[in-house]
Design an enzyme around this catalytic site. Structure first.
Site, PDB file in Angstrom:
ATOM      1  N   SER A   1       0.852  -1.192   0.000  1.00 25.66           N
ATOM      2  CA  SER A   1       0.000   0.000   0.000  1.00 25.66           C
ATOM      3  C   SER A   1       0.882   1.233   0.000  1.00 25.66           C
ATOM      4  CB  SER A   1      -0.892   0.003   1.247  1.00 25.66           C
ATOM      5  OG  SER A   1      -1.502   1.265   1.447  1.00 25.66           O
TER       6      SER A   1
ATOM      7  N   TYR B   1      -2.181  -0.999  10.295  1.00 25.17           N
ATOM      8  CA  TYR B   1      -2.274  -1.317   8.866  1.00 25.17           C
ATOM      9  C   TYR B   1      -1.025  -0.831   8.135  1.00 25.17           C
ATOM     10  CZ  TYR B   1      -3.935  -1.360   4.056  1.00 25.17           C
ATOM     11  OH  TYR B   1      -4.055  -1.582   2.709  1.00 25.17           O
TER      12      TYR B   1
END
Length: 305
Positions: free
Chosen positions: A181, A194
């Site tokens: 990401s 995350y």
């Protein structure tokens, strides 16, 4: 002191040159040169995709099948896998195997290994992942699924790579795409767990790429920003790609190097975000923005879907 400033200037110039070259490569491949289907097929007969029941994983499953590979779909929900498998077989003619597995558990990998035995696996897409909270929030305010997230976002990448990489090494060819990401490229407060999990995927992939590049194996980490999927609930626009758009474009860049944002739009986002000084990015004002206005934006997205 003058020499120090000159050295610093040369270093900054070199960094900018490297980034410009990477952007130029993406620009050229995006508009001028398509990767032939034969390249992906040459990796091996089968592609394995984790998190294949939705979003990016589902899109990779269809796109790789369209390129002529047979596909192994691994995800938690059997009914979704069966529906996707039937559609892939009907529309592409490729063979499909499905494996039901919950990546928040640790005891699934012997089961997966049994289903992969005897297959010539040329491509692995480590896509499965989860968010601890959809909305930005402080670490102690999340739902307490930290261990599930670690298993899903980190353990899955390590274990699936171990299962597949040794066979690729013996054949001296293969392609591993690890979906990280943009949040991996710098620490993201309010998405701390995350962001950290995706940073592991990023550094693990970059290190593996160096270890195995001389053995004919391409290992690339993808660092996209906003993708419209059931998990993110973003609405697609010029910068927010649908899963299908992202996957089709990302496959053009698999030979570009160890790292890619996966699409030209997100390369631009990365360049802009990386120019924001840390004192601004990590300021109290920026954090209040995430907690209030960005949360409101996400709520509007949900209501408009």
């Amino acid at each position: 002191m003058e020499k120090l400033f000159i050295a610093a200037g040369l270093f900054v110039g070199l960094v900018c040159l490297v980034k410009c070259m990477r952007f130029s490569q993406h620009l050229f491949l995006r508009f001028c040169k398509a990767l032939p289907s034969s390249f992906l097929r040459s990796m091996g007969q089968w592609a394995v995709i984790t998190g294949a029941g939705d979003g990016i994983g589902k899109a990779y499953s269809f796109e790789l099948a369209r390129h002529g590979l047979n596909v192994v779909l691994i995800s938690r929900t059997l009914e979704k896998l069966q529906t996707i498998a039937e559609e892939i077989e009907r529309t592409t003619g490729s063979c499909v195997k499905i494996v039901q597995a919950d990546f928040t558990r640790e005891d699934i990998y012997d089961h997966i290994k049994e289903h992969l035995e005897g297959l010539e696996i040329g491509i692995l897409v480590n896509n499965v992942g989860m968010l601890p909270s959809f909305f930005p929030s402080h670490f102690l305010s999340t739902s307490g699924e930290s261990q599930n997230l670690i298993h899903c976002n980190i353990t899955s990448v390590v274990k699936m790579t171990q299962l597949v990489l040794k066979h690729m090494e013996s054949r001296r060819k293969g392609l591993i795409l690890n979906i990280s990401s943009g949040a991996a490229l710098r620490p993201w407060p309010l998405y701390s767990l995350y962001s950290a999990s995706k940073a592991f995927v990023y550094t693990f992939s970059k290190a593996l790429s160096v270890e195995y590049r001389d053995k004919g194996i391409i290992i690339q980490v993808l660092t996209p920003y906003s993708i419209s999927t059931p998990m993110t609930k973003y609405l697609n626009n010029k910068m927010t790609k649908t899963a299908d758009e992202f996957v089709k474009e990302s496959l053009k860049y698999v030979t570009i190097g160890a790292e890619s944002c996966g699409c030209l739009a997100h390369e631009i986002i990365a360049i802009i975000l990386n120019r924001i000084p840390s004192r601004i990015f990590y300021s109290s004002t920026a954090q209040r923005f995430l907690l209030t206005r960005y949360s409101d934006y996400l709520k509007r997205n949900i209501s408009n879907r």
